[in-house]
Design a protein around this motif. Structure first.
Motif, PDB file in Angstrom:
ATOM      1  N   LEU A 149      51.285   7.120 -46.392  1.00 37.64           N
ATOM      2  CA  LEU A 149      50.829   6.459 -47.621  1.00 37.64           C
ATOM      3  C   LEU A 149      50.036   5.187 -47.275  1.00 37.64           C
ATOM      4  O   LEU A 149      48.992   4.903 -47.873  1.00 37.64           O
ATOM      5  N   ALA A 150      50.546   4.452 -46.290  1.00 35.52           N
ATOM      6  CA  ALA A 150      49.811   3.253 -45.846  1.00 35.52           C
ATOM      7  C   ALA A 150      48.421   3.678 -45.367  1.00 35.52           C
ATOM      8  O   ALA A 150      47.424   2.992 -45.621  1.00 35.52           O
ATOM      9  N   GLY A 151      48.352   4.838 -44.693  1.00 35.73           N
ATOM     10  CA  GLY A 151      47.062   5.339 -44.206  1.00 35.73           C
ATOM     11  C   GLY A 151      46.122   5.658 -45.356  1.00 35.73           C
ATOM     12  O   GLY A 151      44.934   5.313 -45.303  1.00 35.73           O
ATOM     13  N   VAL A 152      46.639   6.293 -46.415  1.00 32.20           N
ATOM     14  CA  VAL A 152      45.787   6.631 -47.572  1.00 32.20           C
ATOM     15  C   VAL A 152      45.259   5.351 -48.218  1.00 32.20           C
ATOM     16  O   VAL A 152      44.062   5.230 -48.526  1.00 32.20           O
ATOM     17  N   ILE A 153      46.153   4.367 -48.397  1.00 29.05           N
ATOM     18  CA  ILE A 153      45.705   3.112 -49.029  1.00 29.05           C
ATOM     19  C   ILE A 153      44.662   2.430 -48.140  1.00 29.05           C
ATOM     20  O   ILE A 153      43.656   1.921 -48.624  1.00 29.05           O
ATOM     21  N   ALA A 154      44.914   2.467 -46.810  1.00 30.00           N
ATOM     22  CA  ALA A 154      43.958   1.832 -45.884  1.00 30.00           C
ATOM     23  C   ALA A 154      42.573   2.465 -45.999  1.00 30.00           C
ATOM     24  O   ALA A 154      41.552   1.784 -45.850  1.00 30.00           O
ATOM     25  N   LEU A 211      34.192   8.522 -49.136  1.00 32.39           N
ATOM     26  CA  LEU A 211      34.384   7.716 -50.356  1.00 32.39           C
ATOM     27  C   LEU A 211      33.184   6.815 -50.621  1.00 32.39           C
ATOM     28  O   LEU A 211      33.250   5.915 -51.454  1.00 32.39           O
ATOM     29  N   THR A 212      32.095   7.047 -49.891  1.00 28.46           N
ATOM     30  CA  THR A 212      30.940   6.176 -50.104  1.00 28.46           C
ATOM     31  C   THR A 212      29.854   6.863 -50.935  1.00 28.46           C
ATOM     32  O   THR A 212      28.809   6.284 -51.179  1.00 28.46           O
ATOM     33  N   GLY A 213      30.105   8.092 -51.362  1.00 25.92           N
ATOM     34  CA  GLY A 213      29.121   8.777 -52.217  1.00 25.92           C
ATOM     35  C   GLY A 213      29.061   8.098 -53.577  1.00 25.92           C
ATOM     36  O   GLY A 213      29.831   7.163 -53.846  1.00 25.92           O
ATOM     37  N   SER A 214      28.183   8.573 -54.437  1.00 28.28           N
ATOM     38  CA  SER A 214      28.071   7.879 -55.725  1.00 28.28           C
ATOM     39  C   SER A 214      29.282   8.148 -56.621  1.00 28.28           C
ATOM     40  O   SER A 214      29.461   7.494 -57.628  1.00 28.28           O
ATOM     41  N   ASN A 215      30.116   9.105 -56.254  1.00 28.47           N
ATOM     42  CA  ASN A 215      31.359   9.298 -57.012  1.00 28.47           C
ATOM     43  C   ASN A 215      32.517   8.547 -56.353  1.00 28.47           C
ATOM     44  O   ASN A 215      33.662   8.682 -56.780  1.00 28.47           O
ATOM     45  N   GLY A 216      32.199   7.755 -55.309  1.00 23.64           N
ATOM     46  CA  GLY A 216      33.246   7.105 -54.515  1.00 23.64           C
ATOM     47  C   GLY A 216      34.206   6.269 -55.346  1.00 23.64           C
ATOM     48  O   GLY A 216      35.418   6.355 -55.195  1.00 23.64           O
ATOM     49  N   ILE A 217      33.639   5.497 -56.263  1.00 24.36           N
ATOM     50  CA  ILE A 217      34.501   4.588 -57.034  1.00 24.36           C
ATOM     51  C   ILE A 217      35.469   5.391 -57.909  1.00 24.36           C
ATOM     52  O   ILE A 217      36.606   4.978 -58.148  1.00 24.36           O
ATOM     53  N   ILE A 241      41.154   7.265 -58.725  1.00 25.20           N
ATOM     54  CA  ILE A 241      42.208   8.273 -58.887  1.00 25.20           C
ATOM     55  C   ILE A 241      43.199   8.218 -57.712  1.00 25.20           C
ATOM     56  O   ILE A 241      44.418   8.310 -57.911  1.00 25.20           O
ATOM     57  N   LEU A 242      42.691   7.981 -56.509  1.00 25.29           N
ATOM     58  CA  LEU A 242      43.588   7.849 -55.353  1.00 25.29           C
ATOM     59  C   LEU A 242      44.514   6.657 -55.538  1.00 25.29           C
ATOM     60  O   LEU A 242      45.715   6.724 -55.272  1.00 25.29           O
ATOM     61  N   ASP A 243      43.945   5.558 -56.027  1.00 15.58           N
ATOM     62  CA  ASP A 243      44.710   4.323 -56.221  1.00 15.58           C
ATOM     63  C   ASP A 243      45.851   4.576 -57.206  1.00 15.58           C
ATOM     64  O   ASP A 243      46.981   4.159 -57.004  1.00 15.58           O
ATOM     65  N   PHE A 244      45.545   5.296 -58.272  1.00 16.12           N
ATOM     66  CA  PHE A 244      46.582   5.562 -59.270  1.00 16.12           C
ATOM     67  C   PHE A 244      47.698   6.415 -58.675  1.00 16.12           C
ATOM     68  O   PHE A 244      48.877   6.087 -58.766  1.00 16.12           O
ATOM     69  N   GLN A 249      50.974   4.230 -58.286  1.00 20.76           N
ATOM     70  CA  GLN A 249      51.892   4.357 -59.418  1.00 20.76           C
ATOM     71  C   GLN A 249      52.908   5.476 -59.211  1.00 20.76           C
ATOM     72  O   GLN A 249      53.975   5.463 -59.800  1.00 20.76           O
ATOM     73  N   LEU A 250      52.565   6.456 -58.380  1.00 13.87           N
ATOM     74  CA  LEU A 250      53.523   7.549 -58.192  1.00 13.87           C
ATOM     75  C   LEU A 250      54.135   7.524 -56.782  1.00 13.87           C
ATOM     76  O   LEU A 250      55.335   7.335 -56.630  1.00 13.87           O
ATOM     77  N   ALA A 251      53.278   7.683 -55.759  1.00 16.18           N
ATOM     78  CA  ALA A 251      53.832   7.804 -54.404  1.00 16.18           C
ATOM     79  C   ALA A 251      54.571   6.537 -53.968  1.00 16.18           C
ATOM     80  O   ALA A 251      55.657   6.607 -53.387  1.00 16.18           O
ATOM     81  N   LEU A 252      53.991   5.372 -54.264  1.00 19.66           N
ATOM     82  CA  LEU A 252      54.610   4.124 -53.800  1.00 19.66           C
ATOM     83  C   LEU A 252      55.958   3.888 -54.501  1.00 19.66           C
ATOM     84  O   LEU A 252      56.936   3.477 -53.876  1.00 19.66           O
ATOM     85  N   VAL A 253      56.001   4.151 -55.802  1.00 18.22           N
ATOM     86  CA  VAL A 253      57.253   3.956 -56.538  1.00 18.22           C
ATOM     87  C   VAL A 253      58.299   4.951 -56.028  1.00 18.22           C
ATOM     88  O   VAL A 253      59.470   4.605 -55.822  1.00 18.22           O
ATOM     89  N   PHE A 254      57.874   6.172 -55.774  1.00 15.39           N
ATOM     90  CA  PHE A 254      58.794   7.182 -55.230  1.00 15.39           C
ATOM     91  C   PHE A 254      59.333   6.714 -53.874  1.00 15.39           C
ATOM     92  O   PHE A 254      60.540   6.792 -53.604  1.00 15.39           O
ATOM     93  N   SER A 255      58.418   6.227 -53.040  1.00 11.62           N
ATOM     94  CA  SER A 255      58.825   5.796 -51.709  1.00 11.62           C
ATOM     95  C   SER A 255      59.833   4.642 -51.785  1.00 11.62           C
ATOM     96  O   SER A 255      60.842   4.632 -51.070  1.00 11.62           O
TER      97      SER A 255
END
Ligand code: PHE
Length: 488
Positions: free
Chosen positions: A92-97, A372-378, A383-386, A390-396
């Motif tokens: 999870l730390a890797g995904v956030i990084a 994540l640098t394409g024009s849809n990156g943001i 969606i990854l942040d959410f 909100q889900l994986a971090l709270v579960f962890s």
């Protein structure tokens, strides 16, 4: 095993504060507080800090220090079957990084633009169209094509991270935190004082602090407060466990946890005063109603703040200074996430040189982040942040509490923490960790999961939610279980 040790308690503290204080303090806290009751939000926020942030931080410090191991190995020592939980936190730390590095790349670009305010007058158009190339019709599934002007900054960010990680814990992370954290704090303080003297600033600050007590009856507000505390302190991510495992035998665990929580809380408030002061100046100068200049989320740092910098005295100095400070503090958070990934891999492969492991992680990270640098990156980042926060971090966090507070006699862990501190914890912390915190986290997780299952996240389609959000969660679980099995 040759585990590195922090050279001083101060170095450790500054590294932890550097990890906690990050981009989130500037763009997340101010608008979350504003949207959720303004001044009244401070009540749930402070309560969340005391009821959940501080106890979990103390627990992670004591756990990491007691086992002298990174999360996967520490959980495995506690109970063999729970190694996967440690790996879940590491992944999870890797995904956030990954996505944090892209936001840092934007900050780096804006540092360059700040020298001549290349963002012009219409900062909104500049950020979303000229820089990100995000068009109203852009959808998640389209436009992966990397945008090279962002990729260059991104590679810069990963290059800097690699160089610092390669220097090792003491010469790299500890040294950079020693300078970056105080420099950022100093810069923000000076800027805040300066902004307070400009016309319109106080009306912006008053907007922030005007309490809407009615909001306190909404569960959403409480959920926002707990979510913010979790993200800000970086608990449930194996970062703090790893940091505490590098402490020498003689240390001050409880005092460090309290210092970090207070510093982070006070600093979040200062950042809010700065941001809302700037927005007040913006509204005043453009004779606009205040509500029109507040942008939620990421737009705050990259749209409203550049617009406000245009209006400040000496923008060519203030602008670069501001983005330089922001970059430094984001960098220490990014490094903490990467350290949490590198350290357990290093433990597993003692014979591989640290340089190779850091190099491998940074190479893989930079290649994945390019997507994540394409024009849809943001949108992908949103969606990854959410799903991650909100889900994986709270579960962890919930699993961690259930495993540590229920499997390890929590009284013993408290006694351990007290024995390595200058003052003792109140015994009320035991029921708090065993019962109150898990209940809060179950409610949070249940609320978020139900809402996501029923409505999906934000305006994204069911397919997007499943593919990107669900896919990310699935991948996290599969990798964690696989790694857990492998290391048993
Ligand atoms: N706390 C950091 C911020 O507010 C982000 C972060 C999250 C850092 C998790 C480390 C671990 O920006």
């Amino acid at each position: 095993m040759n585990t590195p040790i922090w050279r001083s308690q101060r170095g450790f503290l500054l590294a932890v504060i550097g990890s906690a204080i990050g981009l989130g303090n500037l763009w997340r806290f101010p608008y979350i507080a504003y949207e959720n009751g303004g001044g009244a939000f401070l009540l749930p926020y402070v309560l969340a800090m005391l009821a959940i942030g501080l106890p979990i931080l103390v627990l992670e410090f004591a756990f990491g220090h007691r086992y002298r191991a990174r999360a996967p190995q520490a959980f495995q020592q506690l109970k063999r079957q729970f190694g996967w939980l440690g790996w879940f936190q590491v992944c999870l730390a890797g995904v956030i990084a990954l996505y944090y590095s892209v936001i840092l790349a934007w900050v780096l670009s804006f540092f360059g633009y700040a020298f001549d305010q290349a963002w012009g007058i219409d900062t909104n158009f500049f950020f979303f169209r000229d820089y990100l190339h995000l068009y109203p019709k852009t959808e998640l599934q389209h436009w992966y094509a990397p945008q090279w002007h962002i990729v260059v900054s991104l590679l810069g960010v990963w290059g800097i991270c690699f160089a610092i990680l390669a220097l090792g814990l003491n010469k790299g992370l500890e040294q950079i935190s020693r300078y970056a954290t105080p420099i950022f704090m100093g810069l923000i303080l000076v800027l805040t004082v300066r902004v307070c003297f400009l016309s319109g600033a106080w009306s912006g600050i008053a907007h922030f602090f005007t309490p809407d007590f009615h909001s306190l009856t909404s569960p959403k507000v409480w959920s926002a407060a707990f979510g913010q505390v979790f993200f800000s302190l970086g608990v449930g991510l194996s970062v703090m466990i790893a940091y505490a495992s590098f402490l020498p035998q003689k240390t001050n665990l409880n005092g460090s946890a309290l210092t970090v929580v207070v510093a982070n809380g006070v600093f979040s408030l200062i950042c809010a005063v700065l941001v809302f002061g700037m927005l007040g100046v913006l509204a005043h100068t453009n004779s606009q109603p205040f509500e029109n200049v507040v942008t939620a989320g990421i737009g705050l740092a990259f749209v409203a703040i550049p617009a406000a910098i245009n209006l400040l005295p000496m923008p060519t100095v203030v602008g670069p200074l501001f983005f330089f400070g922001l970059f430094l503090i984001g960098l220490t958070s990014q490094l903490s996430l990467l350290q949490a990934v590198v350290a357990p891999l290093q433990d597993r492969r003692e014979n591989t040189s640290p340089l190779k492991i850091s190099g491998g992680i940074c190479a893989v990270g930079s290649v994945l982040a390019i997507f994540l640098t394409g024009s849809n990156g943001i949108l992908l980042i949103d969606i990854l942040d959410f799903f991650a926060n909100q889900l994986a971090l709270v579960f962890s966090g919930l699993m961690e509490l259930l495993v540590i507070a229920w499997l390890y006699p929590i009284k013993d862990l408290r006694a351990y923490s007290d024995a390595h501190s200058h003052w003792r914890l109140p015994s009320g912390i035991d029921p708090c960790l065993k019962v109150l915190c898990p209940i809060i986290l179950v409610l949070l997780l249940f609320g978020h999961a139900m809402e996501t299952l029923l409505k999906g996240y934000a305006h994204y389609s069911l397919w997007d939610n499943l593919l990107f959000g669900g896919g990310c969660l699935l991948l996290l679980f599969v990798s964690a279980i696989w790694l857990g099995r492998k290391s048993q």
